[in-house]
Every structure is written in C-alpha cells, then in structure tokens.
Design an enzyme around this catalytic site. Structure first.
Site, PDB file in Angstrom:
ATOM      1  N   ILE A  67      -3.798   3.192   8.107  1.00 20.78           N
ATOM      2  CA  ILE A  67      -4.058   2.427   9.323  1.00 20.78           C
ATOM      3  C   ILE A  67      -2.832   1.582   9.725  1.00 20.78           C
ATOM      4  O   ILE A  67      -2.708   1.194  10.897  1.00 20.78           O
ATOM      5  CB  ILE A  67      -5.309   1.528   9.110  1.00 20.78           C
ATOM      6  CG1 ILE A  67      -5.956   1.168  10.432  1.00 20.78           C
ATOM      7  CG2 ILE A  67      -4.975   0.274   8.317  1.00 20.78           C
ATOM      8  CD1 ILE A  67      -7.358   0.580  10.272  1.00 20.78           C
ATOM      9  N   ASN A  90       0.614   2.196  -6.091  1.00 17.82           N
ATOM     10  CA  ASN A  90       0.705   0.793  -6.482  1.00 17.82           C
ATOM     11  C   ASN A  90      -0.377   0.491  -7.510  1.00 17.82           C
ATOM     12  O   ASN A  90      -1.515   0.940  -7.374  1.00 17.82           O
ATOM     13  CB  ASN A  90       0.531  -0.108  -5.255  1.00 17.82           C
ATOM     14  CG  ASN A  90       1.667   0.048  -4.263  1.00 17.82           C
ATOM     15  OD1 ASN A  90       2.835   0.155  -4.657  1.00 17.82           O
ATOM     16  ND2 ASN A  90       1.351   0.089  -2.980  1.00 17.82           N
ATOM     17  N   GLY A 127       1.559  -4.929  -5.280  1.00 16.63           N
ATOM     18  CA  GLY A 127       1.017  -5.070  -3.927  1.00 16.63           C
ATOM     19  C   GLY A 127      -0.212  -4.229  -3.669  1.00 16.63           C
ATOM     20  O   GLY A 127      -0.547  -3.953  -2.517  1.00 16.63           O
ATOM     21  N   HIS A 180      -5.143   5.653  -5.081  1.00 17.89           N
ATOM     22  CA  HIS A 180      -4.649   6.399  -3.920  1.00 17.89           C
ATOM     23  C   HIS A 180      -3.159   6.653  -4.028  1.00 17.89           C
ATOM     24  O   HIS A 180      -2.404   5.806  -4.510  1.00 17.89           O
ATOM     25  CB  HIS A 180      -4.975   5.677  -2.605  1.00 17.89           C
ATOM     26  CG  HIS A 180      -4.548   4.247  -2.561  1.00 17.89           C
ATOM     27  ND1 HIS A 180      -5.259   3.244  -3.189  1.00 17.89           N
ATOM     28  CD2 HIS A 180      -3.500   3.638  -1.971  1.00 17.89           C
ATOM     29  CE1 HIS A 180      -4.659   2.079  -2.980  1.00 17.89           C
ATOM     30  NE2 HIS A 180      -3.571   2.292  -2.249  1.00 17.89           N
ATOM     31  N   LEU A 181      -2.761   7.819  -3.565  1.00 21.27           N
ATOM     32  CA  LEU A 181      -1.358   8.163  -3.416  1.00 21.27           C
ATOM     33  C   LEU A 181      -0.974   7.856  -1.974  1.00 21.27           C
ATOM     34  O   LEU A 181      -1.691   8.243  -1.045  1.00 21.27           O
ATOM     35  CB  LEU A 181      -1.128   9.663  -3.649  1.00 21.27           C
ATOM     36  CG  LEU A 181      -0.948  10.207  -5.067  1.00 21.27           C
ATOM     37  CD1 LEU A 181      -2.139   9.863  -5.943  1.00 21.27           C
ATOM     38  CD2 LEU A 181      -0.731  11.710  -5.021  1.00 21.27           C
ATOM     39  N   HIS A 182       0.171   7.174  -1.799  1.00 23.48           N
ATOM     40  CA  HIS A 182       0.768   7.061  -0.468  1.00 23.48           C
ATOM     41  C   HIS A 182       1.763   8.222  -0.345  1.00 23.48           C
ATOM     42  O   HIS A 182       2.672   8.346  -1.177  1.00 23.48           O
ATOM     43  CB  HIS A 182       1.564   5.761  -0.324  1.00 23.48           C
ATOM     44  CG  HIS A 182       0.766   4.502  -0.395  1.00 23.48           C
ATOM     45  ND1 HIS A 182       0.433   3.775   0.732  1.00 23.48           N
ATOM     46  CD2 HIS A 182       0.258   3.816  -1.443  1.00 23.48           C
ATOM     47  CE1 HIS A 182      -0.247   2.691   0.374  1.00 23.48           C
ATOM     48  NE2 HIS A 182      -0.368   2.688  -0.938  1.00 23.48           N
TER      49      HIS A 182
HETATM   50  P1  5GP Z   1      -2.267  -0.410  -1.479  1.00 25.57           P
HETATM   51  O1  5GP Z   1      -1.544  -1.668  -1.052  1.00 25.57           O
HETATM   52  O2  5GP Z   1      -3.591  -0.729  -2.117  1.00 25.57           O
HETATM   53  O3  5GP Z   1      -1.416   0.486  -2.332  1.00 25.57           O
HETATM   54  O4  5GP Z   1      -2.520   0.407  -0.171  1.00 25.57           O
HETATM   55  C1  5GP Z   1      -3.680   0.306   0.601  1.00 25.57           C
HETATM   56  C2  5GP Z   1      -3.382   0.966   1.925  1.00 25.57           C
HETATM   57  O5  5GP Z   1      -4.598   1.178   2.597  1.00 25.57           O
HETATM   58  C3  5GP Z   1      -2.501   0.117   2.847  1.00 25.57           C
HETATM   59  O6  5GP Z   1      -1.315   0.848   3.167  1.00 25.57           O
HETATM   60  C4  5GP Z   1      -3.379  -0.129   4.069  1.00 25.57           C
HETATM   61  O7  5GP Z   1      -2.673  -0.093   5.283  1.00 25.57           O
HETATM   62  C5  5GP Z   1      -4.401   0.983   3.965  1.00 25.57           C
HETATM   63  N1  5GP Z   1      -5.712   0.652   4.520  1.00 25.57           N
HETATM   64  C6  5GP Z   1      -6.439  -0.470   4.272  1.00 25.57           C
HETATM   65  N2  5GP Z   1      -7.616  -0.432   4.932  1.00 25.57           N
HETATM   66  C7  5GP Z   1      -7.629   0.747   5.606  1.00 25.57           C
HETATM   67  C8  5GP Z   1      -8.590   1.351   6.461  1.00 25.57           C
HETATM   68  O8  5GP Z   1      -9.669   0.830   6.731  1.00 25.57           O
HETATM   69  N3  5GP Z   1      -8.268   2.574   6.985  1.00 25.57           N
HETATM   70  C9  5GP Z   1      -7.077   3.197   6.691  1.00 25.57           C
HETATM   71  N4  5GP Z   1      -6.870   4.393   7.250  1.00 25.57           N
HETATM   72  N5  5GP Z   1      -6.160   2.645   5.864  1.00 25.57           N
HETATM   73  C10 5GP Z   1      -6.424   1.435   5.340  1.00 25.57           C
END
Ligand code: 5GP
Length: 116
Positions: free
Chosen positions: A31, A89, A95, A102-104
């Site tokens: 998002i 992460n 962060g 999850h994988l980015h």
């Molecule tokens: P983290 O920081 O946990 O590694 O990454 C979480 C990711 O999830 C962030 O990049 C954030 O932008 C994304 N994210 C959080 N809430 C939502 C959502 O409701 N929908 C989508 N598509 N992404 C989300």
C-alpha cells in the site's frame, strides 16, 4: 497470536491489489510502495509471525513456495533480468510493522547498499 491486517486481506475482508494466489500463498501490492515494483508475498497460514517462528522441518516447502512466487512475479513484472531485492524484516530494529511473515519484492529501480 494477535490478528494482523494481513489475515483480513487473506480472508478478503479488506481489499488488496492481489497479483498472485495459490492455496498456500498470496501476493499483493504494498500500500506504500518503496520502489516501482513493491509486492508483498505472504503465506496464508497465520502461525508464522516472524522469521523466528520458522521451523525448517515444518516450513521448508512453504518457504520454497514463497521464494518461487517472488521469482515468478519478478519474471512476470519484467524485473527478473534487471534485478530485484527480497527483504524480510524481523522485529523492531528491522522495522517490522506487521507480525505475519512476508517477503518484500522490490525492483524497477537501482537499490542502495547498505540499506538504511
Ligand atoms: P514490514 O515493515 O512489517 O516489513 O512491512 C509491512 C508492509 O505492509 C509495509 O511495507 C506496509 O506498507 C504494508 N502494509 C501495511 N498495511 C497494509 C495494507 O493494509 N495493505 C497493503 N497492501 N499493504 C500494507
């Protein structure tokens, strides 16, 4: 374990821009994208909050599917040859915001190293 926003996305209770789905994995656009391509690839199971919850004896096939999915999407979106970054992460200093593994998948621009 506390419910996360990703559990709601898996159950289609909140919308997401889904790019790929199987019985085991779901991939959707982040998002708040940090690159022209920024896809999140998640297992549908909700019992892996962080990499610390990974048990190779149980999760090896699932992890393989997550990486197969990242590679397939990279190919489908045309960044396989230019290159891409896969980020996971784990915990506060990294962060991590959402405690569902999850994988980015990031690509479509030149990445910096070391990461911030
Ligand atoms: P983290 O920081 O946990 O590694 O990454 C979480 C990711 O999830 C962030 O990049 C954030 O932008 C994304 N994210 C959080 N809430 C939502 C959502 O409701 N929908 C989508 N598509 N992404 C989300």
């Amino acid at each position: 374990m506390a419910e996360t926003i990703f559990a709601k996305i898996i159950r289609k209770e909140i919308p997401a821009d889904i790019v790929y789905e199987t019985d085991n994995v779901l991939a959707f656009k982040d998002i708040n994208p940090q690159a022209p391509v920024h896809i999140l690839i998640i297992p549908k199971t909700t019992d892996i909050a962080t990499t610390k919850d990974i048990d190779s004896k149980i999760h090896a096939p699932l992890l393989g599917e997550l990486f197969d999915t990242a590679n397939k999407i990279a190919k489908d979106l045309g960044i396989s040859e230019s290159g891409y970054r896969i980020v996971i992460n784990c915990g506060p200093d990294a962060g991590q915001e959402v405690y569902h593994l999850h994988l980015h998948l990031l690509g479509g621009r030149k990445m910096n190293w070391p990461p911030g």
